[in-house]
Design an enzyme around this catalytic site. Structure first.
Site, short mmCIF file in Angstrom:
data_model
loop_
_atom_site.label_atom_id
_atom_site.label_comp_id
_atom_site.label_asym_id
_atom_site.label_seq_id
_atom_site.Cartn_x
_atom_site.Cartn_y
_atom_site.Cartn_z
CG ASP A 110 -1.98 0.96 1.31
OD1 ASP A 110 -2.45 1.39 0.27
OD2 ASP A 110 -2.36 1.34 2.43
CE LYS A 138 -5.22 -1.00 -1.36
NZ LYS A 138 -5.89 -0.40 -0.20
P1 IMP Z 1 1.76 -0.48 3.80
O1 IMP Z 1 2.75 -0.58 4.91
O2 IMP Z 1 1.04 0.84 3.81
O3 IMP Z 1 2.33 -0.79 2.44
O4 IMP Z 1 0.61 -1.48 4.12
C1 IMP Z 1 0.76 -2.81 3.98
C2 IMP Z 1 -0.23 -3.54 4.87
O5 IMP Z 1 -1.46 -2.82 5.01
C3 IMP Z 1 -0.59 -4.84 4.23
O6 IMP Z 1 0.28 -5.85 4.66
C4 IMP Z 1 -2.01 -5.06 4.71
O7 IMP Z 1 -1.99 -5.74 5.94
C5 IMP Z 1 -2.57 -3.68 4.94
N1 IMP Z 1 -3.42 -3.25 3.83
C6 IMP Z 1 -3.17 -2.27 2.95
N2 IMP Z 1 -4.17 -2.13 2.06
C7 IMP Z 1 -5.08 -3.08 2.39
C8 IMP Z 1 -6.35 -3.46 1.82
O8 IMP Z 1 -6.85 -2.91 0.82
N3 IMP Z 1 -6.98 -4.48 2.44
C9 IMP Z 1 -6.48 -5.12 3.53
N4 IMP Z 1 -5.30 -4.81 4.08
C10 IMP Z 1 -4.61 -3.79 3.52
#
Ligand code: IMP
Ligand code: MG
Length: 189
Positions: A110, A138
């Site tokens: 994300d 994303k």
């Molecule tokens: P980041 O650290 O912002 O890249 O987020 C990664 C983590 O956020 C992932 O391992 C997921 O656990 C959670 N996450 C991000 N987007 C989603 C989503 O659309 N659905 C469910 N979990 C998400």
């Protein structure tokens, strides 16, 4: 599959973004690619709990090589659908990474914060090599330009659940990946 969800008035499981057949086909391709790239090696696949557990379990079964695996758990979003900006290890690896060809397996990238944190943390343990695998990404939400070596699908900026991905620990057992529709105001603003 029809699941009877508990009464959750603030949200509903929306349309299917990726059905189970589409997911399965894409994972088989990733597995074939990893099989080709790691020929003669014994890759060590580290799944990031809990979200990546289902993807990890399906991915390892498409890799036609001897391999080993382990799991690591990091702090989750809790009840929120956006990143807290903080990552911490809740359960560490069981085994050392020295001399191993490590593949870090994530469910979704994300902001990129979680993957970036773990790549740095695992690099410090001196693996022979370290690459990243993610089922979903994303790109519109990226804050840190983290490299994903093997990616399943780029998806739009929607909160998704199913196939291991949760909202508030629910919906992980949905076989498809679906868009979560929120009625409350704590979704992505
Ligand atoms: P980041 O650290 O912002 O890249 O987020 C990664 C983590 O956020 C992932 O391992 C997921 O656990 C959670 N996450 C991000 N987007 C989603 C989503 O659309 N659905 C469910 N979990 C998400
Ligand atoms: Mg996760």
């Amino acid at each position: 599959m029809k699941i009877e969800w508990p009464d959750r008035p603030n949200e509903s499981v929306g349309p299917v973004l990726l059905d189970s057949q589409t997911i399965r086909n894409r994972i088989r391709k990733l597995g074939n690619q990893i099989t080709r790239d790691y020929r003669g090696k014994i890759p060590h696949l580290i799944g990031i709990l809990k979200g990546a557990s289902i993807f990890h379990a399906d991915l390892v079964r498409t890799i036609q090589l001897d391999l080993s695996y382990d799991f690591i758990a990091v702090g989750s979003y809790g009840k929120l659908t956006k990143s807290s900006g903080e990552v911490r290890i809740l359960k560490d690896l069981d085994e050392s990474l020295e001399e191993r060809d490590v593949l870090l397996v994530e469910d979704i990238v994300d902001t990129g914060l979680t993957l970036q944190y773990l790549v740095q943390n695992l690099e410090a343990r001196k693996p022979k090599s370290l690459k990243t695998v993610a089922l979903l990404s994303k790109p519109a939400r990226r804050e840190i330009d983290v490299h994903v070596d093997y990616l399943g699908f780029d998806i739009p900026d929607k909160f998704v659940v199913g196939y291991g991905l949760d909202y508030d620990q629910h919906y992980r057992n949905l076989p498809d990946i679906r868009i979560l529709q929120k009625n409350a105001d704590n979704c992505h603003e």
